[in-house]
Design an enzyme around this catalytic site. Sequence first.
Site, PDB file in Angstrom:
ATOM      1  CB  CYS A 178       4.372   2.782  12.142  1.00  0.00           C
ATOM      2  SG  CYS A 178       4.099   1.276  13.104  1.00  0.00           S
ATOM      3  CB  CYS A 216       5.527   1.104  -0.920  1.00  0.00           C
ATOM      4  SG  CYS A 216       4.097   0.636   0.067  1.00  0.00           S
ATOM      5  CE  LYS A 229       8.545   7.058  13.259  1.00  0.00           C
ATOM      6  NZ  LYS A 229       7.552   8.126  13.010  1.00  0.00           N
ATOM      7  CG  HIS A 273       5.538   5.532   2.728  1.00  0.00           C
ATOM      8  ND1 HIS A 273       5.988   5.499   1.428  1.00  0.00           N
ATOM      9  CD2 HIS A 273       5.077   4.269   2.995  1.00  0.00           C
ATOM     10  CE1 HIS A 273       5.797   4.277   0.924  1.00  0.00           C
ATOM     11  NE2 HIS A 273       5.251   3.522   1.846  1.00  0.00           N
TER      12      HIS A 273
END
Lengths: 387, 387
Positions: A208, A85, A329, A333
């Site tokens: 998440c 990431c 969030k 992402h």
Amino acid sequence: MREAYIVGAGQSAYGAFPNESYRSLFATAYEEAMDSAGGVDPEDVDEAVIGSLGVGGRQLGLSGPAVTEHVGLHGVPSSRIENACAASGYAVRQAVQAVKSGMADVAIAGGYEVMTDMSGDVAKYWLGVSGETEWERLTGTTFSGVYAQMASAYLDAYDATPDHFSKVAVKNHANGAKNPKAHLGFECSLEDAQNAPVVADPLNLYHCCPTSDGAAAVIVASEDVASSCDDAVRVAGVGAASERVGLFQRESYTSIESTARAAESAYEMAGLGPDDVDFAEVHDCFAIAELLAYEDLGFCERGGAATLIDDGVTELDGDLPVNPSGGLKSKGHPIGATGAGQVVEAFKQLTGHADDRQVSGATVGLTHNVGGSGGAAVVHVLEGGVL
Amino acid sequence: MREAYIVGAGQSAYGAFPNESYRSLFATAYEEAMDSAGGVDPEDVDEAVIGSLGVGGRQLGLSGPAVTEHVGLHGVPSSRIENACAASGYAVRQAVQAVKSGMADVAIAGGYEVMTDMSGDVAKYWLGVSGETEWERLTGTTFSGVYAQMASAYLDAYDATPDHFSKVAVKNHANGAKNPKAHLGFECSLEDAQNAPVVADPLNLYHCCPTSDGAAAVIVASEDVASSCDDAVRVAGVGAASERVGLFQRESYTSIESTARAAESAYEMAGLGPDDVDFAEVHDCFAIAELLAYEDLGFCERGGAATLIDDGVTELDGDLPVNPSGGLKSKGHPIGATGAGQVVEAFKQLTGHADDRQVSGATVGLTHNVGGSGGAAVVHVLEGGVL
């Protein structure tokens, strides 16, 4: 050491765009970055560094050249960098090195990921590859499970509760609701966040980040080039570090040592410290990750993150706004795009183009991008109004 | 611009080691590199860049940090770079940029691949990912098929025959037979090479490199560090370029434009030209690729490669030895290791440690690493005896 500046930045919207290709998303980001960089033309580009985890197996080899040829940059040295990431946070750092080395005057750093055109199980597999293989992924630990272990350890160690995770979600959604590029650009109430279904205890759905498609691109340039551009943000400090990939091999579950080391290097290069930072884009893949970032980046002492969120310090109108973009969030992402996308937000903030979510008086911004559960981290300290 | 030097280099044997892990192979290469670098200790390492295509899906995310933690370098900034078969050629270039930027005094560039623990079909799939996806791989074109198209075009355009491909194989096997690290370290006769079964007409088995396991590592350092090391080879020139990934999109099938551009940049930075090169390690994934490299690197005019091989110019005792290591054909081709492995050979040659295959009087060496069928290329010009 030569100075490096960000002189342009752009991104696609983040969201679920299963009909877009990795090439078309990158082109959108690249074109916005180029449009924002008055003074730089495509023929000036000396280097391209593209971050991607390669989710979904579209073009596993040579995807750097594959996206740069699509925007007309064939010929330019182009490569893909992967650090889970943190792929495009490292891409930005590599572009900065290329400019500082004198081997490039203008370098593009970008990233992309297309994740939503797969069934849920396949997407989960791909996310899992950011974890350690033998003892995490192959024993059934999901990626949210890894962060849930950190969250549990944190709740054990300090005077914090799952409500603090929920408050992170509320804050980031409030910011993302002001960001037209956000994947989940809606507000959520504390009650919404508290009552969401459990994903990996103690983390629930609102703790998440989503699985997103998207791309981002920034243009890094030498001082000579930057001085003729409309806007320029100085790359004051860059820091990066690795750490053991598997969580179980680390000394602490309540700190990400790679972040702390990366921040230390970046602050040292910049000659600045956490007190000088006006806002930060941090890697909140899970709400616990944002709280750990407050501490590892030196925004508060160990165990002090809960108070920081309770006191509203990191809200958009607080003393140290964190994730004005909405963060992972709410903004989303798309793995390979995330790190460069944080720099896009910092560029907009530091050049006064962040519209409804503008942090007033922002001069120094920090970006913080994490690979996996901390196997890699990279921090940039950026300074506006210098040129 | 700061100078950068290669101060140490090592590699595992290349071959079929299905019981080795990517970590153990990298450790072997890293330890040999460190052992050869008197004057550099592990704690001096500021940066690590690891090339790999990620064949076989072992650790798809964060494999840079995963291999560097295994050799005790956790903490050090570590990332993976991917450019198909040019992954670690680009890793070396990135390490050079890190040193030239002033952000590192010592940088490790390495690469690895484990390819032989898969069934033939899976290995073919992974090799195929270095081709273009939609119009090459998904329409059934194998990677040898792509190079066979180049070979056919070359035979059409110039006064060359498949025997010239066979002569490349004979030369490279003769060199590889002197290299204890070679995968196919045996000699072959012209007859052997002429009579091998067809793989993709006009290329036969002896015109194709093997599928290998292996790892390589080089240590790049600043002048300050290099001046206290036992051996140091100056990185005089670095050049890289991309090109359209799909062969069908290019203007020529008888030249790899990315190689020509990369060479031009590297020669320009070095202030040297092809006439100054004493030996070269070139990317002979298929025999036609070595002939194209002669021309794209400026060793002869267009169409002159056949004469060069006929006249023995590129043999070990010729005027311009090419692939003294055995090349990809005989030494082997563990994808992510190949580019760094070429620099390992150049370091050994330029420091007089190439034993039976030593090129006499070697002062300037060139390495040439290609990604896919030329979507990426990177060239280094290295100079011994400077410090």
